[in-house]
Design a protein around this motif. Structure first.
Motif, PDB file in Angstrom:
ATOM      1  N   ILE A  74      -8.020  -8.444   3.840  1.00 37.86           N
ATOM      2  CA  ILE A  74      -7.582  -8.240   5.223  1.00 37.86           C
ATOM      3  C   ILE A  74      -8.030  -9.377   6.120  1.00 37.86           C
ATOM      4  O   ILE A  74      -8.900 -10.171   5.774  1.00 37.86           O
ATOM      5  N   VAL A  75      -7.422  -9.400   7.304  1.00 41.14           N
ATOM      6  CA  VAL A  75      -7.822 -10.302   8.372  1.00 41.14           C
ATOM      7  C   VAL A  75      -7.649  -9.546   9.689  1.00 41.14           C
ATOM      8  O   VAL A  75      -6.711  -8.767   9.856  1.00 41.14           O
ATOM      9  N   ALA A  76      -8.607  -9.719  10.599  1.00 39.76           N
ATOM     10  CA  ALA A  76      -8.505  -9.098  11.922  1.00 39.76           C
ATOM     11  C   ALA A  76      -7.427  -9.837  12.703  1.00 39.76           C
ATOM     12  O   ALA A  76      -7.462 -11.060  12.828  1.00 39.76           O
ATOM     13  N   SER A  77      -6.457  -9.094  13.254  1.00 40.89           N
ATOM     14  CA  SER A  77      -5.350  -9.768  13.923  1.00 40.89           C
ATOM     15  C   SER A  77      -5.416  -9.662  15.439  1.00 40.89           C
ATOM     16  O   SER A  77      -5.125 -10.630  16.127  1.00 40.89           O
ATOM     17  N   ALA A  78      -5.802  -8.496  15.966  1.00 44.06           N
ATOM     18  CA  ALA A  78      -5.791  -8.348  17.426  1.00 44.06           C
ATOM     19  C   ALA A  78      -6.617  -7.142  17.837  1.00 44.06           C
ATOM     20  O   ALA A  78      -6.911  -6.264  17.036  1.00 44.06           O
ATOM     21  N   GLU A  79      -6.973  -7.120  19.104  1.00 46.61           N
ATOM     22  CA  GLU A  79      -7.594  -5.946  19.699  1.00 46.61           C
ATOM     23  C   GLU A  79      -6.619  -5.402  20.720  1.00 46.61           C
ATOM     24  O   GLU A  79      -6.174  -6.124  21.609  1.00 46.61           O
ATOM     25  N   ASP A  80      -6.267  -4.116  20.579  1.00 49.72           N
ATOM     26  CA  ASP A  80      -5.231  -3.534  21.418  1.00 49.72           C
ATOM     27  C   ASP A  80      -5.610  -2.112  21.795  1.00 49.72           C
ATOM     28  O   ASP A  80      -5.788  -1.267  20.923  1.00 49.72           O
ATOM     29  N   ASP A  81      -5.741  -1.840  23.084  1.00 52.84           N
ATOM     30  CA  ASP A  81      -6.031  -0.492  23.606  1.00 52.84           C
ATOM     31  C   ASP A  81      -7.255   0.140  22.951  1.00 52.84           C
ATOM     32  O   ASP A  81      -7.232   1.296  22.534  1.00 52.84           O
ATOM     33  N   GLY A  82      -8.320  -0.609  22.811  1.00 52.99           N
ATOM     34  CA  GLY A  82      -9.550  -0.074  22.249  1.00 52.99           C
ATOM     35  C   GLY A  82      -9.549   0.037  20.745  1.00 52.99           C
ATOM     36  O   GLY A  82     -10.445   0.640  20.166  1.00 52.99           O
ATOM     37  N   GLU A  83      -8.531  -0.520  20.087  1.00 46.59           N
ATOM     38  CA  GLU A  83      -8.448  -0.505  18.636  1.00 46.59           C
ATOM     39  C   GLU A  83      -8.472  -1.931  18.106  1.00 46.59           C
ATOM     40  O   GLU A  83      -7.844  -2.822  18.672  1.00 46.59           O
ATOM     41  N   MET A  84      -9.197  -2.147  17.031  1.00 45.22           N
ATOM     42  CA  MET A  84      -9.175  -3.426  16.341  1.00 45.22           C
ATOM     43  C   MET A  84      -8.155  -3.310  15.224  1.00 45.22           C
ATOM     44  O   MET A  84      -8.264  -2.431  14.366  1.00 45.22           O
ATOM     45  N   VAL A  85      -7.144  -4.168  15.253  1.00 46.49           N
ATOM     46  CA  VAL A  85      -6.037  -4.098  14.309  1.00 46.49           C
ATOM     47  C   VAL A  85      -6.261  -5.130  13.203  1.00 46.49           C
ATOM     48  O   VAL A  85      -6.581  -6.286  13.474  1.00 46.49           O
ATOM     49  N   TYR A  86      -6.112  -4.679  11.965  1.00 50.61           N
ATOM     50  CA  TYR A  86      -6.280  -5.523  10.787  1.00 50.61           C
ATOM     51  C   TYR A  86      -4.973  -5.542  10.004  1.00 50.61           C
ATOM     52  O   TYR A  86      -4.312  -4.522   9.869  1.00 50.61           O
ATOM     53  N   GLU A  87      -4.622  -6.711   9.491  1.00 53.45           N
ATOM     54  CA  GLU A  87      -3.409  -6.848   8.683  1.00 53.45           C
ATOM     55  C   GLU A  87      -3.787  -7.132   7.231  1.00 53.45           C
ATOM     56  O   GLU A  87      -4.790  -7.791   6.968  1.00 53.45           O
ATOM     57  N   PHE A  88      -2.955  -6.641   6.320  1.00 51.07           N
ATOM     58  CA  PHE A  88      -3.170  -6.872   4.901  1.00 51.07           C
ATOM     59  C   PHE A  88      -2.633  -8.241   4.514  1.00 51.07           C
ATOM     60  O   PHE A  88      -1.512  -8.589   4.848  1.00 51.07           O
ATOM     61  N   LYS A  89      -3.433  -8.999   3.795  1.00 45.94           N
ATOM     62  CA  LYS A  89      -2.933 -10.188   3.103  1.00 45.94           C
ATOM     63  C   LYS A  89      -2.521  -9.776   1.701  1.00 45.94           C
ATOM     64  O   LYS A  89      -1.556 -10.276   1.148  1.00 45.94           O
ATOM     65  N   ARG A  90      -3.305  -8.851   1.131  1.00 44.63           N
ATOM     66  CA  ARG A  90      -3.017  -8.276  -0.186  1.00 44.63           C
ATOM     67  C   ARG A  90      -3.490  -6.840  -0.156  1.00 44.63           C
ATOM     68  O   ARG A  90      -4.541  -6.521   0.378  1.00 44.63           O
ATOM     69  N   ASN A  91      -2.693  -5.949  -0.727  1.00 40.87           N
ATOM     70  CA  ASN A  91      -3.014  -4.529  -0.761  1.00 40.87           C
ATOM     71  C   ASN A  91      -2.703  -4.024  -2.174  1.00 40.87           C
ATOM     72  O   ASN A  91      -1.547  -3.842  -2.524  1.00 40.87           O
ATOM     73  N   THR A  92      -3.735  -3.811  -2.982  1.00 38.61           N
ATOM     74  CA  THR A  92      -3.560  -3.418  -4.375  1.00 38.61           C
ATOM     75  C   THR A  92      -4.027  -1.990  -4.575  1.00 38.61           C
ATOM     76  O   THR A  92      -5.141  -1.640  -4.193  1.00 38.61           O
ATOM     77  N   ALA A  93      -3.168  -1.179  -5.177  1.00 40.19           N
ATOM     78  CA  ALA A  93      -3.528   0.213  -5.451  1.00 40.19           C
ATOM     79  C   ALA A  93      -4.648   0.253  -6.484  1.00 40.19           C
ATOM     80  O   ALA A  93      -4.624  -0.466  -7.479  1.00 40.19           O
ATOM     81  N   ALA A  94      -5.634   1.098  -6.232  1.00 38.53           N
ATOM     82  CA  ALA A  94      -6.764   1.249  -7.155  1.00 38.53           C
ATOM     83  C   ALA A  94      -6.372   2.214  -8.271  1.00 38.53           C
ATOM     84  O   ALA A  94      -5.735   3.230  -8.028  1.00 38.53           O
ATOM     85  N   VAL A  95      -6.752   1.873  -9.488  1.00 42.35           N
ATOM     86  CA  VAL A  95      -6.487   2.741 -10.635  1.00 42.35           C
ATOM     87  C   VAL A  95      -7.802   3.052 -11.321  1.00 42.35           C
ATOM     88  O   VAL A  95      -8.767   2.288 -11.231  1.00 42.35           O
ATOM     89  N   ASP A  96      -7.847   4.187 -12.019  1.00 45.17           N
ATOM     90  CA  ASP A  96      -9.094   4.595 -12.656  1.00 45.17           C
ATOM     91  C   ASP A  96      -9.183   4.188 -14.127  1.00 45.17           C
ATOM     92  O   ASP A  96     -10.159   4.492 -14.800  1.00 45.17           O
TER      93      ASP A  96
END
Length: 116
Positions: A74-96
């Protein structure tokens, strides 16, 4: 009718909205030993409370209760209305379990039966 509300009421409404989001969300972000509650989640990222969350960057784990859902870059992208917004660069589903590199036969035995 008037569209003006005193600042105290607006602050109270915002605090109640955040408290409701925190209470209803089971999603958590784990960064090492730190754990942060997710306020909002969408396909491209998530938002945390700006008061609690630092500017996170790098590899984090996303959990729903005790279940590991995703490992995210992830990377922090912006602060908006009291929320810190993060965007995915990569999002991998976890498997067991590790993925198989071969096709498993449907009629293969599941376990061995020992002799007594």
């Amino acid at each position: 009718m008037t569209d003006y509300l005193p600042q105290e009421i607006l602050d109270g409404l915002e605090a109640a909205r955040k408290a409701d989001l925190r209470k209803n969300s089971r999603l958590r972000v784990h960064v090492g030993e730190q754990v942060f509650r997710v306020l909002r989640f969408w396909d491209g990222g998530f938002a945390l409370d700006a008061e609690d969350a630092p500017h996170l960057r790098g590899l984090v784990d996303l959990y729903s209760g005790g279940r590991h859902l995703y490992q995210c870059l992830i990377v922090a992208s912006a602060e908006d209305d009291g929320e810190m917004v993060y965007e995915f660069k990569r999002n991998t589903a976890a498997v067991d379990q590790a993925p198989l590199d071969f096709a498993r036969d449907e009629t293969a035995p599941v376990a061995l039966i020992g002799r007594d």
